[in-house]
Structure formats: C-alpha cells, structure tokens
Design an enzyme around this catalytic site. Structure first.
Site, short mmCIF file in Angstrom:
data_model
loop_
_atom_site.label_atom_id
_atom_site.label_comp_id
_atom_site.label_asym_id
_atom_site.label_seq_id
_atom_site.Cartn_x
_atom_site.Cartn_y
_atom_site.Cartn_z
N HIS A 163 9.22 -2.89 -2.59
CA HIS A 163 10.44 -3.55 -3.05
C HIS A 163 11.00 -4.49 -1.98
O HIS A 163 10.60 -4.44 -0.82
CB HIS A 163 11.50 -2.52 -3.46
CG HIS A 163 11.96 -1.65 -2.34
ND1 HIS A 163 11.26 -0.54 -1.92
CD2 HIS A 163 13.04 -1.73 -1.53
CE1 HIS A 163 11.88 0.01 -0.90
NE2 HIS A 163 12.97 -0.69 -0.64
N ASP A 165 14.73 -5.64 -0.51
CA ASP A 165 16.12 -5.18 -0.52
C ASP A 165 17.09 -6.21 -1.10
O ASP A 165 18.01 -5.87 -1.83
CB ASP A 165 16.56 -4.80 0.89
CG ASP A 165 15.85 -3.54 1.38
OD1 ASP A 165 15.24 -2.85 0.55
OD2 ASP A 165 15.89 -3.26 2.59
N HIS A 221 8.38 -4.32 1.40
CA HIS A 221 7.98 -3.09 2.09
C HIS A 221 7.95 -1.89 1.16
O HIS A 221 8.42 -1.96 0.02
CB HIS A 221 8.94 -2.81 3.26
CG HIS A 221 10.37 -2.63 2.81
ND1 HIS A 221 11.23 -3.69 2.64
CD2 HIS A 221 11.10 -1.51 2.50
CE1 HIS A 221 12.41 -3.24 2.24
NE2 HIS A 221 12.36 -1.92 2.14
N ARG A 231 10.76 14.50 6.09
CA ARG A 231 11.07 13.26 6.81
C ARG A 231 12.56 12.94 6.61
O ARG A 231 13.04 12.84 5.49
CB ARG A 231 10.22 12.12 6.21
CG ARG A 231 10.46 10.71 6.76
CD ARG A 231 9.73 9.75 5.82
NE ARG A 231 9.60 8.38 6.30
CZ ARG A 231 10.48 7.41 6.09
NH1 ARG A 231 11.60 7.68 5.43
NH2 ARG A 231 10.25 6.18 6.53
#
Length: 251
Positions: A163, A165, A221, A231
């Site tokens: 996507h 941003d 990214h 994570r």
C-alpha cells in the site's frame, strides 16, 4: 523477480542511513504547504534517536494497553490518541470502555515518554528532509501494532498487503515506524519491505530502530507475514496540513 536488498540488518547499529528518491505525483492532488510538503523524497533508517532501553519502556506501554483487548486475528492496534483498541473482531474506545480504570494502566510518565519520543522522531525527519519540524503536525492514525501468526479473521487483520500511505490516508506526508522488538529474536518474518521497480529493499526490525519515509507512491511498501513470535511497533505519522493535525495523547 525476487531480488531483495537489505537496507538495515537487525545485527547492525546504524547511525543514520538515508536514500533520496524522486517524488511521485501524489502530492500534486493535495494542497501544498511550502517548506513542508515533500519536494525532496526518500527514506531513512536510524538507531541513534531512541535507545533500546527507551524502546523497552515504550513497548511496555503497548503491552499494558493491548492486554485490555486484542484482535481475534493476528494484528491488534492501540491508538492512544483516539482511544481505538482492537477487541475481538471489532474496536472499542479504550477511554470510554475502561473509564477511570485507565489511571491504573498508564501513568503521566508513560505519556511524557511517548511525547518525548514523538518529538525526537519528528525532529529527525525534519532534519533529513531539510524542513522545519514546526511545519509538521502529528496526524491520525498514529498507533501501536502487535502482530503474531494467528490467522486473520477480518480485513483489519490483513496487514501484509502492499500500500501507499498517501493514497490510503490523504493527510500523510511523512510516515515513521519505531520498532519495539527484534527480528529473528522476538519474531520471524515481519520485515518491512519497500517495493521498488527493480527490487525489494527490506528493513529488519530492531528495538529502538526508527525507519521514516515520504508517504507517496515513491515508497510503496508492505510488511511480511509474521511466522512466529510477536512483533511490536508504533506508527507515527505527520502531515503538513494543520487542519489534519492532532494533539499528543493526555491521560
């Protein structure tokens, strides 16, 4: 073609690494703010802004907040600004849902650390792109994420899609991520991947590492799926448009 270059290895401590790349046209369809809207685009990584000890303290804020809820799928978020917290297949407003009990979860000191860390990241981005940090405003969503390998239950759990941003959130001009756990030590998979025309450029998370970039299509990214472990990271985003600015969270 599966060509991958590692921009930042987990094992190295980087003072500062910056790559300039040509800006996309995404910024042209939004109001420009001279001295802030990107004219110079790129991406950077640094391990010299936030210490690993501070990252540990920030992570504990995330753990305490997320212990109140959590998604049924593998990706949970906690947004201290809006109060959004993953709970099952939905979101609740942390502040309304838990009311005064919030005082037992977070301290003034937590929020002061959060503000301090945010300011340092903002200054680092401004420096890298040659703009004034006073011309940047925090914008939403700015949130903690906790990702494990539980199967996705809703589209909110599908964090791995590529996507842009600026396309997803029109207000974003600069995006940053502060990693709160270590690749290969705390989790497997989950690397951050810039998808460039000729190759993928990856960043291996390391507690205290900050990656930042201009938010347009020049920085398409995704995040790899997490295969094991947990994570933790926090996404902190900035806009040049004061109308889209938000304040720091207050207890």
């Amino acid at each position: 073609d599966g060509v991958t270059e590692v921009l930042a290895h987990r094992s190295e401590s980087l003072q500062d690494k910056f790559m300039e790349i040509p800006c996309s046209e995404d910024y042209d369809s939004h109001k420009r703010f001279e001295g802030c809207t990107p004219r110079r685009c790129g991406r950077g990584v640094t391990d010299a802004v936030i210490t690993r000890e501070e990252a540990g303290r920030i992570r504990r804020i995330a753990e305490r907040g997320l212990s109140l809820g959590g998604s049924d799928g593998g990706a949970s978020i906690l947004d201290l600004h809006s109060g959004a917290l993953s709970l099952g297949k939905h979101f609740v407003n942390l502040y309304r849902y838990f009311g005064d009990k919030i005082q037992d979860i977070f301290t003034e000191e937590d929020f002061a650390l959060y503000r301090d860390v945010r300011q340092r990241i903002q200054q680092r981005i401004a420096q890298a792109f040659g703009i004034s940090s006073a011309s940047m405003y925090l914008t939403k969503p700015t949130f903690f994420s906790r990702i494990n390998n539980t199967e996705a239950k809703t589209t909110h759990d599908e964090y791995w899609h590529p996507h842009v941003d600026k396309v997803t959130y029109g207000s974003f001009d600069y995006t940053s991520l502060l990693y709160l756990s270590d690749y290969t030590e705390d989790f497997g998979g989950g690397r951050f991947v810039f998808m460039d025309a000729g190759s993928n450029k990856t960043i291996e998370p390391r507690a205290g590492r900050v990656s930042f970039f201009t938010s347009g299509s020049e920085n398409l990214h995704r995040v790899e799926k997490v295969h094991w472990g947990t994570r933790y990271a926090i996404t902190i985003s900035f806009t040049c448009n004061p109308d889209h600015g938000i304040g720091d969270p207050v207890l």
